[in-house]
Design a protein around this motif. Structure first.
Motif, PDB file in Angstrom:
ATOM      1  N   ARG A 111       0.826  -1.207   0.000  1.00  0.00           N
ATOM      2  CA  ARG A 111       0.000   0.000   0.000  1.00  0.00           C
ATOM      3  C   ARG A 111       0.861   1.258   0.000  1.00  0.00           C
ATOM      4  O   ARG A 111       0.532   2.248  -0.656  1.00  0.00           O
ATOM      5  N   VAL A 112       1.977   1.219   0.750  1.00  0.00           N
ATOM      6  CA  VAL A 112       2.888   2.366   0.780  1.00  0.00           C
ATOM      7  C   VAL A 112       3.511   2.572  -0.598  1.00  0.00           C
ATOM      8  O   VAL A 112       3.597   3.700  -1.094  1.00  0.00           O
ATOM      9  N   LYS A 113       3.914   1.472  -1.225  1.00  0.00           N
ATOM     10  CA  LYS A 113       4.507   1.569  -2.561  1.00  0.00           C
ATOM     11  C   LYS A 113       3.496   2.124  -3.561  1.00  0.00           C
ATOM     12  O   LYS A 113       3.825   2.979  -4.394  1.00  0.00           O
ATOM     13  N   HIS A 114       2.253   1.656  -3.472  1.00  0.00           N
ATOM     14  CA  HIS A 114       1.199   2.157  -4.366  1.00  0.00           C
ATOM     15  C   HIS A 114       0.964   3.655  -4.121  1.00  0.00           C
ATOM     16  O   HIS A 114       0.826   4.429  -5.079  1.00  0.00           O
ATOM     17  N   TYR A 115       0.939   4.059  -2.867  1.00  0.00           N
ATOM     18  CA  TYR A 115       0.743   5.482  -2.549  1.00  0.00           C
ATOM     19  C   TYR A 115       1.884   6.318  -3.121  1.00  0.00           C
ATOM     20  O   TYR A 115       1.663   7.385  -3.680  1.00  0.00           O
ATOM     21  N   ARG A 116       3.098   5.822  -3.001  1.00  0.00           N
ATOM     22  CA  ARG A 116       4.247   6.590  -3.495  1.00  0.00           C
ATOM     23  C   ARG A 116       4.286   6.647  -5.021  1.00  0.00           C
ATOM     24  O   ARG A 116       4.787   7.609  -5.591  1.00  0.00           O
ATOM     25  N   ARG A 117       3.749   5.631  -5.677  1.00  0.00           N
ATOM     26  CA  ARG A 117       3.642   5.694  -7.137  1.00  0.00           C
ATOM     27  C   ARG A 117       2.623   6.746  -7.562  1.00  0.00           C
ATOM     28  O   ARG A 117       2.815   7.430  -8.561  1.00  0.00           O
ATOM     29  N   GLN A 118       1.537   6.859  -6.799  1.00  0.00           N
ATOM     30  CA  GLN A 118       0.508   7.831  -7.114  1.00  0.00           C
ATOM     31  C   GLN A 118       0.951   9.249  -6.778  1.00  0.00           C
ATOM     32  O   GLN A 118       0.473  10.211  -7.371  1.00  0.00           O
ATOM     33  N   ASN A 119       1.842   9.394  -5.795  1.00  0.00           N
ATOM     34  CA  ASN A 119       2.346  10.694  -5.343  1.00  0.00           C
ATOM     35  C   ASN A 119       3.873  10.678  -5.430  1.00  0.00           C
ATOM     36  O   ASN A 119       4.549  10.333  -4.453  1.00  0.00           O
ATOM     37  N   PRO A 120       4.434  11.053  -6.575  1.00  0.00           N
ATOM     38  CA  PRO A 120       5.884  10.907  -6.802  1.00  0.00           C
ATOM     39  C   PRO A 120       6.775  11.661  -5.810  1.00  0.00           C
ATOM     40  O   PRO A 120       7.881  11.229  -5.529  1.00  0.00           O
ATOM     41  N   GLY A 121       6.333  12.754  -5.237  1.00  0.00           N
ATOM     42  CA  GLY A 121       7.181  13.515  -4.323  1.00  0.00           C
ATOM     43  C   GLY A 121       7.077  13.066  -2.874  1.00  0.00           C
ATOM     44  O   GLY A 121       7.746  13.603  -1.999  1.00  0.00           O
ATOM     45  N   ALA A 122       6.265  12.059  -2.618  1.00  0.00           N
ATOM     46  CA  ALA A 122       6.021  11.622  -1.240  1.00  0.00           C
ATOM     47  C   ALA A 122       7.185  10.791  -0.714  1.00  0.00           C
ATOM     48  O   ALA A 122       7.795  10.011  -1.431  1.00  0.00           O
ATOM     49  N   THR A 123       7.469  10.972   0.575  1.00  0.00           N
ATOM     50  CA  THR A 123       8.505  10.175   1.222  1.00  0.00           C
ATOM     51  C   THR A 123       7.887   8.887   1.764  1.00  0.00           C
ATOM     52  O   THR A 123       6.667   8.712   1.753  1.00  0.00           O
ATOM     53  N   ILE A 124       8.729   8.017   2.270  1.00  0.00           N
ATOM     54  CA  ILE A 124       8.231   6.778   2.863  1.00  0.00           C
ATOM     55  C   ILE A 124       7.381   7.086   4.095  1.00  0.00           C
ATOM     56  O   ILE A 124       6.325   6.483   4.308  1.00  0.00           O
ATOM     57  N   ALA A 125       7.832   8.049   4.895  1.00  0.00           N
ATOM     58  CA  ALA A 125       7.063   8.429   6.091  1.00  0.00           C
ATOM     59  C   ALA A 125       5.693   8.978   5.701  1.00  0.00           C
ATOM     60  O   ALA A 125       4.695   8.693   6.370  1.00  0.00           O
ATOM     61  N   ASP A 126       5.638   9.748   4.612  1.00  0.00           N
ATOM     62  CA  ASP A 126       4.345  10.248   4.132  1.00  0.00           C
ATOM     63  C   ASP A 126       3.446   9.091   3.734  1.00  0.00           C
ATOM     64  O   ASP A 126       2.247   9.079   4.032  1.00  0.00           O
ATOM     65  N   GLY A 127       4.011   8.110   3.059  1.00  0.00           N
ATOM     66  CA  GLY A 127       3.232   6.951   2.645  1.00  0.00           C
ATOM     67  C   GLY A 127       2.717   6.151   3.822  1.00  0.00           C
ATOM     68  O   GLY A 127       1.571   5.690   3.818  1.00  0.00           O
ATOM     69  N   ILE A 128       3.526   5.995   4.856  1.00  0.00           N
ATOM     70  CA  ILE A 128       3.098   5.264   6.050  1.00  0.00           C
ATOM     71  C   ILE A 128       1.968   6.005   6.743  1.00  0.00           C
ATOM     72  O   ILE A 128       0.945   5.411   7.112  1.00  0.00           O
ATOM     73  N   ARG A 129       2.126   7.313   6.910  1.00  0.00           N
ATOM     74  CA  ARG A 129       1.071   8.104   7.553  1.00  0.00           C
ATOM     75  C   ARG A 129      -0.228   8.064   6.751  1.00  0.00           C
ATOM     76  O   ARG A 129      -1.300   7.956   7.324  1.00  0.00           O
ATOM     77  N   ALA A 130      -0.113   8.121   5.444  1.00  0.00           N
ATOM     78  CA  ALA A 130      -1.318   8.164   4.614  1.00  0.00           C
ATOM     79  C   ALA A 130      -2.019   6.810   4.577  1.00  0.00           C
ATOM     80  O   ALA A 130      -3.251   6.773   4.514  1.00  0.00           O
ATOM     81  N   THR A 131      -1.292   5.723   4.633  1.00  0.00           N
ATOM     82  CA  THR A 131      -1.936   4.416   4.529  1.00  0.00           C
ATOM     83  C   THR A 131      -2.443   3.899   5.875  1.00  0.00           C
ATOM     84  O   THR A 131      -3.253   2.988   5.900  1.00  0.00           O
ATOM     85  N   ARG A 132      -2.009   4.463   6.974  1.00  0.00           N
ATOM     86  CA  ARG A 132      -2.514   4.052   8.281  1.00  0.00           C
ATOM     87  C   ARG A 132      -3.856   4.669   8.613  1.00  0.00           C
ATOM     88  O   ARG A 132      -4.555   4.187   9.457  1.00  0.00           O
ATOM     89  N   LYS A 133      -4.194   5.769   7.978  1.00  0.00           N
ATOM     90  CA  LYS A 133      -5.424   6.482   8.335  1.00  0.00           C
ATOM     91  C   LYS A 133      -6.657   5.734   7.923  1.00  0.00           C
ATOM     92  O   LYS A 133      -6.743   4.959   7.073  1.00  0.00           O
TER      93      LYS A 133
END
Length: 86
Positions: A64-86
């Protein structure tokens, strides 16, 4: 509130040393100092684990984090973790 237990530990340890040195009462000084050591040993259990967050928690799904980061190219890993936990 964050510094109450560490302050109390230092205060009890200092009071124990002061009683022993200035009043000459070894038993009371040792008692206060050992109470400070017990408080220091028990305090992490009272405060909770170090490093845990009070926000949302749970397992992180790498896909899910990898998918989020593909959708949002400028996102960091921490951003992906925060976004997928919500």
């Amino acid at each position: 509130m964050k510094y109450v237990l560490p302050s109390l530990t230092c205060l009890l340890g200092g009071a124990g040393l002061a009683v022993w040195i200035f009043a000459g009462n070894l038993l009371l000084g040792l008692g206060l100092t050992s109470l400070a050591l017990v408080l220091w040993a028990v305090a992490p259990g009272l405060l909770g684990r170090i490093g845990t967050q009070s926000g949302t928690s749970g397992e992180v799904d790498p896909a899910r984090v990898k998918h989020y980061r593909r959708q949002n190219p400028g996102a960091t890993i921490a951003d992906g973790i925060r976004a997928t936990r919500k």
